[in-house]
Design a protein around this motif. Sequence first.
Motif, PDB file in Angstrom:
ATOM      1  N   UNK A   1     -23.266  75.988 -13.654  1.00  0.00           N
ATOM      2  CA  UNK A   1     -22.495  76.136 -14.889  1.00  0.00           C
ATOM      3  C   UNK A   1     -21.166  76.796 -14.563  1.00  0.00           C
ATOM      4  N   UNK A   2     -20.084  76.230 -15.096  1.00  0.00           N
ATOM      5  CA  UNK A   2     -18.763  76.787 -14.861  1.00  0.00           C
ATOM      6  C   UNK A   2     -17.876  76.499 -16.066  1.00  0.00           C
ATOM      7  N   UNK A   3     -16.572  76.735 -15.909  1.00  0.00           N
ATOM      8  CA  UNK A   3     -15.643  76.609 -17.030  1.00  0.00           C
ATOM      9  C   UNK A   3     -14.353  75.933 -16.592  1.00  0.00           C
ATOM     10  N   UNK A   4     -13.878  74.998 -17.401  1.00  0.00           N
ATOM     11  CA  UNK A   4     -12.544  74.433 -17.229  1.00  0.00           C
ATOM     12  C   UNK A   4     -11.558  75.268 -18.030  1.00  0.00           C
ATOM     13  N   UNK A   5     -10.404  75.559 -17.416  1.00  0.00           N
ATOM     14  CA  UNK A   5      -9.391  76.349 -18.110  1.00  0.00           C
ATOM     15  C   UNK A   5      -8.000  75.960 -17.610  1.00  0.00           C
ATOM     16  N   UNK A   6      -7.000  76.721 -18.004  1.00  0.00           N
ATOM     17  CA  UNK A   6      -5.612  76.393 -17.671  1.00  0.00           C
ATOM     18  C   UNK A   6      -5.341  76.430 -16.173  1.00  0.00           C
ATOM     19  N   UNK A   7      -6.177  77.124 -15.396  1.00  0.00           N
ATOM     20  CA  UNK A   7      -5.956  77.208 -13.947  1.00  0.00           C
ATOM     21  C   UNK A   7      -6.698  76.121 -13.178  1.00  0.00           C
ATOM     22  N   UNK A   8      -7.439  75.264 -13.873  1.00  0.00           N
ATOM     23  CA  UNK A   8      -8.181  74.188 -13.198  1.00  0.00           C
ATOM     24  C   UNK A   8      -7.218  73.142 -12.647  1.00  0.00           C
TER      25      UNK A   8
ATOM     26  N   UNK B   1      -3.796  63.157 -16.282  1.00  0.00           N
ATOM     27  CA  UNK B   1      -5.076  63.233 -16.972  1.00  0.00           C
ATOM     28  C   UNK B   1      -5.542  64.649 -17.219  1.00  0.00           C
ATOM     29  N   UNK B   2      -6.835  64.794 -17.467  1.00  0.00           N
ATOM     30  CA  UNK B   2      -7.408  66.070 -17.826  1.00  0.00           C
ATOM     31  C   UNK B   2      -7.760  66.929 -16.617  1.00  0.00           C
ATOM     32  N   UNK B   3      -8.267  68.130 -16.881  1.00  0.00           N
ATOM     33  CA  UNK B   3      -8.620  69.074 -15.808  1.00  0.00           C
ATOM     34  C   UNK B   3      -9.965  68.728 -15.163  1.00  0.00           C
ATOM     35  N   UNK B   4     -10.173  69.242 -13.945  1.00  0.00           N
ATOM     36  CA  UNK B   4     -11.455  69.027 -13.280  1.00  0.00           C
ATOM     37  C   UNK B   4     -11.712  70.124 -12.266  1.00  0.00           C
ATOM     38  N   UNK B   5     -13.004  70.319 -11.953  1.00  0.00           N
ATOM     39  CA  UNK B   5     -13.450  71.142 -10.831  1.00  0.00           C
ATOM     40  C   UNK B   5     -14.079  70.216  -9.799  1.00  0.00           C
TER      41      UNK B   5
ATOM     42  N   UNK C   1     -15.942  69.970 -24.715  1.00  0.00           N
ATOM     43  CA  UNK C   1     -14.996  68.883 -24.467  1.00  0.00           C
ATOM     44  C   UNK C   1     -15.738  67.607 -24.108  1.00  0.00           C
ATOM     45  N   UNK C   2     -15.018  66.485 -24.138  1.00  0.00           N
ATOM     46  CA  UNK C   2     -15.562  65.187 -23.752  1.00  0.00           C
ATOM     47  C   UNK C   2     -15.619  65.133 -22.231  1.00  0.00           C
TER      48      UNK C   2
ATOM     49  N   UNK D   1      -8.375  69.794 -21.956  1.00  0.00           N
ATOM     50  CA  UNK D   1      -9.795  70.090 -22.173  1.00  0.00           C
ATOM     51  C   UNK D   1     -10.140  71.440 -21.555  1.00  0.00           C
ATOM     52  N   UNK D   2     -10.921  72.230 -22.271  1.00  0.00           N
ATOM     53  CA  UNK D   2     -11.271  73.565 -21.778  1.00  0.00           C
ATOM     54  C   UNK D   2     -12.624  73.973 -22.344  1.00  0.00           C
ATOM     55  N   UNK D   3     -13.317  74.826 -21.576  1.00  0.00           N
ATOM     56  CA  UNK D   3     -14.599  75.333 -22.019  1.00  0.00           C
ATOM     57  C   UNK D   3     -15.653  75.222 -20.943  1.00  0.00           C
ATOM     58  N   UNK D   4     -16.853  75.673 -21.249  1.00  0.00           N
ATOM     59  CA  UNK D   4     -17.939  75.691 -20.272  1.00  0.00           C
ATOM     60  C   UNK D   4     -18.618  74.332 -20.162  1.00  0.00           C
ATOM     61  N   UNK D   5     -19.252  74.105 -19.010  1.00  0.00           N
ATOM     62  CA  UNK D   5     -19.984  72.863 -18.769  1.00  0.00           C
ATOM     63  C   UNK D   5     -21.140  73.141 -17.833  1.00  0.00           C
ATOM     64  N   UNK D   6     -22.057  72.161 -17.767  1.00  0.00           N
ATOM     65  CA  UNK D   6     -23.196  72.239 -16.856  1.00  0.00           C
ATOM     66  C   UNK D   6     -23.257  70.954 -16.047  1.00  0.00           C
ATOM     67  N   UNK D   7     -23.288  71.102 -14.728  1.00  0.00           N
ATOM     68  CA  UNK D   7     -23.380  69.970 -13.801  1.00  0.00           C
ATOM     69  C   UNK D   7     -24.757  69.985 -13.158  1.00  0.00           C
ATOM     70  N   UNK D   8     -25.446  68.835 -13.193  1.00  0.00           N
ATOM     71  CA  UNK D   8     -26.803  68.746 -12.661  1.00  0.00           C
ATOM     72  C   UNK D   8     -26.976  67.462 -11.857  1.00  0.00           C
ATOM     73  N   UNK D   9     -27.641  67.563 -10.710  1.00  0.00           N
ATOM     74  CA  UNK D   9     -28.054  66.380  -9.959  1.00  0.00           C
ATOM     75  C   UNK D   9     -29.561  66.438  -9.748  1.00  0.00           C
ATOM     76  N   UNK D  10     -30.161  65.258  -9.613  1.00  0.00           N
ATOM     77  CA  UNK D  10     -31.604  65.198  -9.373  1.00  0.00           C
ATOM     78  C   UNK D  10     -31.895  64.055  -8.415  1.00  0.00           C
ATOM     79  N   UNK D  11     -32.650  64.342  -7.361  1.00  0.00           N
ATOM     80  CA  UNK D  11     -33.060  63.321  -6.394  1.00  0.00           C
ATOM     81  C   UNK D  11     -34.289  62.611  -6.944  1.00  0.00           C
ATOM     82  N   UNK D  12     -34.075  61.483  -7.584  1.00  0.00           N
ATOM     83  CA  UNK D  12     -35.147  60.735  -8.244  1.00  0.00           C
ATOM     84  C   UNK D  12     -34.962  59.250  -7.953  1.00  0.00           C
TER      85      UNK D  12
END
Length: 378
Positions: free
Chosen positions: A135-142, A148-152, A173-174, A225-236
């Motif tokens: 879990x992390x956050x996109x903000x003005x320093x991203x 286009x939009x911000x990213x990590x 955000x979207x 775009x700004x705010x918190x997000x959750x990134x998840x991967x699963x080996x399935x």
Amino acid sequence: MNVTRALSCATALWALSGCSAGSGGPFSKTLTITGGNLQTGCLLAPLPESLEVTLTGSNGEPLAGEPVTWRVTGGSAAVSSTVRMTDPAGKARVQLALGLALSPIAVAANAGGAPAVSFSATGRVASYGLGQTTTSTLNASSCTFVGGGPFDAYALMVSGTQTFTVSLSSAAFDATLEVVDEGFALGGAFNLDSVPGRGVTNSFLKMIATGGAYGIAAGGQNLGAAGSYTLTTAAVPVYADSCLNDIWVTRGIVTQQELKSTDCVDGTGPYYFDPFQLILVPGQSVTITESSSAFDAELFVHSSSGSALFDDNSGGGTNARLSYTNTSTGAELLFILPSTAAVGATGAYTLTIDPPAASASSTMPTVALSRLVGSQAR
């Protein structure tokens, strides 16, 4: 010749040669890094400061009008020029643009007669493990995509061929996901999953990929775009069990799949088919085989450049096989659609995509794929 005159001549010759005790000679040159080393920057973007060297002679004075050559010797990046002349202060500068810099960047600068110097740079990328939730956050320093939009950015190491899912969720955000092989540098092949206008703000995709280094961009679809997000991967296990265009593959994979009556359908039959997506950079080739003992295989491939290919039995027996080469100057998105020649046929099949994926490169394809759009058709 008397001794005095001989000494005088020897002194004059010594002066003309520029020699003195402890000197390196008149043609001795020294190349020194004077700016831009050890920077960290956003992927797919130039570093904030130019790389700078200063060339001096044995007397410490700057040497103007001398060529300095620049070369990326490690990692995914490109210099703005391979040769730059020194200015009156003996300085030469280039700009370094990072590609998918999942590993450290090295750049060598060389001026004839002087030992080469080496710059180091790193991308703003966090290590990430398959199966991890972060879990992390996109903000003005991203970092931001061009226009286009911000990213990590996250670096994912995959050991051997793997099937896995990637999801990005945010209530702020979207969300948009991009997954890219390190072999594709700046402007390379992105797997973009977003559903604008459908009320879907989270992103999800499936991968069938060979082993190697991959980058994941967890980003926002819109500017600011700004705010918190959750990134998840699963080996399935990954199956083409929907018609959402959410499965991405790499070269060098073999996958067992099944055509079902719940798959994508061409209503003229009905003929059932599964959608897979693959990126080819300029010059890359691929051979795709659909084989089945349950039905007569038919294979369709559509490219983002407008090419459409079809095969029924070139794979031997009732198996289908197609080959395609990207001869354009930009990357291409392929829609791979395994299907059947018989109306209403279903059953198991094997999809093989050759050859193996290419190793990482520091070259820069000229066309970005991060905003590639295309329509699927049987």
